[in-house]
Design an enzyme around this catalytic site. Structure first.
Site, short mmCIF file in Angstrom:
data_model
loop_
_atom_site.label_atom_id
_atom_site.label_comp_id
_atom_site.label_asym_id
_atom_site.label_seq_id
_atom_site.Cartn_x
_atom_site.Cartn_y
_atom_site.Cartn_z
N LYS A 10 0.85 -1.20 0.00
CA LYS A 10 0.00 0.00 0.00
C LYS A 10 0.89 1.26 0.00
O LYS A 10 1.90 1.26 -0.68
CB LYS A 10 -1.00 -0.04 1.16
CG LYS A 10 -1.80 -1.35 1.17
CD LYS A 10 -2.95 -1.37 2.12
CE LYS A 10 -3.68 -2.71 2.02
NZ LYS A 10 -4.85 -2.79 2.85
N HIS A 95 -8.50 -2.90 -6.43
CA HIS A 95 -8.40 -3.10 -4.97
C HIS A 95 -9.52 -2.31 -4.28
O HIS A 95 -9.89 -1.21 -4.72
CB HIS A 95 -7.03 -2.65 -4.46
CG HIS A 95 -6.82 -3.02 -3.02
ND1 HIS A 95 -7.31 -2.24 -2.00
CD2 HIS A 95 -6.23 -4.08 -2.45
CE1 HIS A 95 -7.01 -2.83 -0.84
NE2 HIS A 95 -6.35 -3.96 -1.09
N GLU A 97 -9.59 -0.46 -1.81
CA GLU A 97 -9.28 0.94 -1.47
C GLU A 97 -9.35 1.84 -2.69
O GLU A 97 -9.70 3.02 -2.58
CB GLU A 97 -7.90 1.00 -0.79
CG GLU A 97 -8.00 0.44 0.63
CD GLU A 97 -6.75 -0.25 1.14
OE1 GLU A 97 -5.66 -0.06 0.57
OE2 GLU A 97 -6.88 -1.01 2.13
N GLU A 165 -11.44 -10.34 -1.68
CA GLU A 165 -11.16 -9.61 -0.44
C GLU A 165 -12.45 -8.97 0.06
O GLU A 165 -12.82 -7.88 -0.41
CB GLU A 165 -10.15 -8.49 -0.69
CG GLU A 165 -8.83 -8.97 -1.22
CD GLU A 165 -7.75 -7.92 -0.97
OE1 GLU A 165 -6.92 -8.16 -0.09
OE2 GLU A 165 -7.77 -6.87 -1.60
N GLY A 171 -8.04 -4.98 6.87
CA GLY A 171 -7.63 -4.10 7.97
C GLY A 171 -8.44 -4.37 9.24
O GLY A 171 -8.57 -3.50 10.10
P1 PGA Z 1 -4.77 -6.44 5.36
O1 PGA Z 1 -5.01 -5.86 3.89
O2 PGA Z 1 -3.95 -7.70 5.20
O3 PGA Z 1 -4.04 -5.37 6.08
O4 PGA Z 1 -6.13 -6.73 5.94
C1 PGA Z 1 -5.32 -6.70 2.83
C2 PGA Z 1 -5.50 -5.90 1.57
O5 PGA Z 1 -6.12 -4.83 1.59
O6 PGA Z 1 -5.02 -6.26 0.50
#
Ligand code: PGA
Length: 250
Positions: A10, A95, A97, A165, A171
């Site tokens: 990230k 993704h 995000e 995901e 997170g």
């Molecule tokens: P995380 O993130 O392992 O911190 O939960 C996964 C991701 O967003 O790819």
């Protein structure tokens, strides 16, 4: 078959000095784990210097996002061919995000097609924001999949990697239950097979969301997945090394 681990750094770490240190630990973990294929996705501004300096074969590089246009007036964006030129072999697409920042199913459709056309492996991320008793999350994921694959030639379907995901598990404190992942993996393959043909049976599926060294083994054994997409733990050298050795020992 080797397990796949995508290390999604990230927007971390803050300096290239730290990035080099983290990469060194990641490289060591990769080199001692014969059964794990590691794909590192550093921030784009660090990527090239790390990738050109790496002479080994055990790990490969991904860009965290790339634009579907080949070039032009897109301030702040990186193109797929620029990513390939920086020695990336994969690109993370859609993704959660980025979807949260406005990336649409239509964008992912174009990006997956361009990635395949120029020889990058698309890692298409899908996943619902919330779950409900009535199972609407399946419909949500189905739409993301149908859109993402819409321009993929049938012969290239198995080259797309799906990262499932669930947004509620990213997170978070703990990942999704492995049995629920197993159910979702079956659903993902069936969706692609029903809509786009048998190539869907050979898709690689990753799970992402709160994976660490304590839960990775269970997810790999019972989740019906080929690997994991790891966020936070991928920027913690000690935890990431422990995670990779769990997968190597499976
Ligand atoms: P995380 O993130 O392992 O911190 O939960 C996964 C991701 O967003 O790819």
């Amino acid at each position: 078959m080797k397990s796949i681990v995508v290390a999604n750094w990230k927007m971390n770490p803050a300096t290239f000095k730290e990035a080099k240190k983290l990469f060194e630990a990641t490289r060591k973990a990769a080199e001692s784990a014969k059964n794990v294929a590691i794909v590192v996705a550093p921030p784009a501004i660090f990527l090239r210097e790390l990738s050109v300096g790496y002479k080994g074969k055990r790990l490969s590089f991904a860009v965290q996002n790339a634009h579907y246009e080949a070039g032009g007036a897109f301030t702040g964006e990186v193109s797929m061919s620029e990513a390939r030129d920086a020695k990336c072999s994969s690109v993370i697409i859609g993704h959660a995000e980025r979807r949260g920042m406005g990336e649409s199913n239509e964008d992912t459709r174009k990006k997956v097609a361009v990635a395949l056309a120029i020889g990058l492996t698309p890692v298409l991320c899908v996943g619902e924001r919330t779950r409900s008793q009535s199972g609407e999350h399946f419909e949500f994921v189905r739409e993301q999949l149908v859109a993402g694959f819409a321009d993929v030639p049938p012969a290239k379907i198995p080259r797309v990697v799906i990262a499932y995901e669930p947004v509620w598990a990213i997170g978070a404190e703990r990942p999704m239950n492995a049995r629920d992942m197993h159910e979702m993996a079956i659903f993902i393959r069936k969706t692609i097979v029903d809509r786009y043909g048998q190539g869907g049976m050979n898709l690689k599926i990753l799970y992402g969301g709160s994976i660490d060294e304590s839960n990775a083994g269970e997810m790999m054994r019972n989740g019906d997945v080929n690997g994991l997409l790891v966020g936070r733990v991928s920027t913690d050298a000690a935890k990431f090394t422990a995670l990779v050795s769990v997968l190597d020992a499976l």
